[in-house]
Design an enzyme around this catalytic site. Structure first.
Site, short mmCIF file in Angstrom:
data_model
loop_
_atom_site.label_atom_id
_atom_site.label_comp_id
_atom_site.label_asym_id
_atom_site.label_seq_id
_atom_site.Cartn_x
_atom_site.Cartn_y
_atom_site.Cartn_z
N GLY A 186 0.82 -1.21 0.00
CA GLY A 186 0.00 0.00 0.00
C GLY A 186 0.84 1.25 0.00
O GLY A 186 0.59 2.21 -0.75
N ASP A 187 1.87 1.27 0.83
CA ASP A 187 2.80 2.40 0.86
C ASP A 187 3.61 2.49 -0.42
O ASP A 187 3.78 3.57 -1.00
CB ASP A 187 3.76 2.27 2.05
CG ASP A 187 3.14 2.66 3.37
OD1 ASP A 187 2.32 3.59 3.38
OD2 ASP A 187 3.47 2.05 4.39
N LEU A 188 4.15 1.36 -0.86
CA LEU A 188 5.04 1.37 -2.01
C LEU A 188 4.30 1.73 -3.30
O LEU A 188 4.84 2.43 -4.16
CB LEU A 188 5.72 0.01 -2.15
CG LEU A 188 6.62 -0.37 -0.97
CD1 LEU A 188 7.12 -1.80 -1.12
CD2 LEU A 188 7.80 0.59 -0.85
#
Length: 416
Positions: A186-188
């Site tokens: 999700g962050d990446l």
């Protein structure tokens, strides 16, 4: 040229060669999605200034693993996502800190933040305020659910995005419970779309003098990585379910046992299947009328009854190294490597995908390198990460034009 091109070799500031030389980035973000976006820009020459609260540092400075020097510790995690940056502190809740940010914004090209939507506006530093100071500013806001919509104010983490965007429901073993993807996807995902949006907006700003808000949501980014799941549902009503290490319909394209471990093998096209039959000494199978076309091999029952047993028999006779040596130049086949094997693989070194950063006071740290290879303006990913507030004086004086007395006054007031 960059919108507010910073001259290279500004006194007290390191020279930044590269494709983004002269671009000034104020990185107000924390932990991963925003900091990684800033780190990518720094690798290619941007002057990226990490801005932290003097009494509330980026929490990732405390994340393991740690380099140690006596009683001092340095987070390897923090270093990997912040190396190549400068670091200052500003307290936006103070008048002095707020004004200092505005003075830096006047000379910046890009601002990156990943606060919950509305946080910067509540501080009196929202996009509209900063754009009034610098109409050419690219303002990249990374958040869980985006700057608009009924969910925008919800708190979010990586796993929030994976769950809300569908990844958990699609990952894991068949008939198993929903399973988180093993890295912070999700962050990446938000990082990668954030970089793309930032550079698109920067190009527009350079051409027209008009900045804009770049709104990137973790959930949106995850949805955009779900491959065929959306059209499978909208066209056929099919809901994606976990398939383990197999593809939902491409076959053979999955994990297989070999003599000493596991390999991925993906010879699913007609050409690749024909090549595989030849490599493993059964060329006649390529003309077997039951499995001689890709569509026939994609049929699940035919695959399980005929194709998969053939592949298992082929691969189980050899070690992973033997399979790579005999077939990997012709077929997509590779040993499933552990991370130590990845780091120590000669192929990794050949691509400069593990680089050594000499961190002052702590010695060398090996981190992943830069996957984008540019021929004329290559990245420089092996620079140290800044210490907390390390460059406050030089940045405020060199970019905002403050005097030594002004910086000292801010420090006395607790604004930096």
């Amino acid at each position: 040229m960059p919108v507010n091109a910073l001259p290279l070799g500004l006194p007290g500031l390191p020279t930044r060669p590269g494709a983004l030389a002269g671009v000034v980035v104020l990185d107000l973000s924390r932990v991963l999605a925003g900091p990684y976006c800033g780190k990518m820009l720094a690798d290619f020459g941007a002057t990226v200034i990490k801005v932290e609260n003097p009494r509330d540092a980026d929490v990732s400075r405390g994340f393991p693993p740690y380099l140690k020097a006596g009683d001092d510790e340095l987070s390897g995690y923090y270093t990997q996502y912040n190396n190549g940056k400068l670091a200052i502190t500003l307290d936006f809740a103070t008048d002095g800190g707020k004004q200092a940010l505005l003075d830096l914004v006047a000379h910046a090209d890009i601002v990156i933040e990943n606060f919950r939507p509305g946080t910067m506006a509540k501080l009196g530093l929202g996009y509209d305020v900063l754009a009034a100071v610098n109409p050419r500013l690219v303002y990249t806001a990374i958040s869980g659910y985006g700057q608009t919509g009924s969910r925008s104010r919800r708190p979010a983490f990586d796993s929030t995005a994976q769950a809300a965007g569908g990844l958990w429901s699609m990952n894991g073993e068949p008939d198993g419970i929903p399973t988180r993807v093993g890295v912070t996807m999700g962050d990446l995902a938000a990082t990668l779309f954030g970089i793309t949006g930032t550079l698109l907006a920067l190009r527009h700003a350079e051409a027209t003098g008009e900045g804009q808000l770049v709104d990137v949501a973790q959930v949106d980014s995850v949805i955009a990585l779900t491959e065929s799941a959306v059209v499978d549902y909208t066209v056929d009503g099919k809901i994606a379910r976990p398939t383990g290490n197999a593809h939902s319909w491409v076959r053979p394209y999955e994990l297989f046992p070999c003599a000493d471990g596991h390999v991925f093998f993906g010879a699913y096209t007609d050409k690749l299947w024909r090549d595989a039959c030849a490599v493993f000494g059964q060329p006649e199978l390529a003309d077997d009328p039951e499995i001689d076309t890709m569509r026939k091999r994609f049929d699940e029952q035919t695959y399980l009854r005929r194709v998969r047993p053939i592949v298992v028999e082929w691969l189980s006779r050899h070690t992973g190294a033997e399979l790579e040596a005999m077939a990997s130049d012709v077929l997509p086949i590779t040993l499933v490597r552990t991370i130590d094997q990845v780091v120590d693989d000669p192929g990794t070194a050949e691509r400069d995908m593990v680089v050594e950063v000499e961190q002052p006071g702590f010695g060398p740290l090996r981190i992943f390198g830069q996957p984008i290879k540019l021929g004329a303006t290559p990245a420089e990913p092996a620079r140290p990460a800044p210490g907390f507030a390390e460059h406050t004086d030089v940045v405020l004086r060199g970019i905002a034009g403050y005097t030594a007395d002004q910086v000292a006054g801010l420090r006395a007031a607790g604004a930096v």
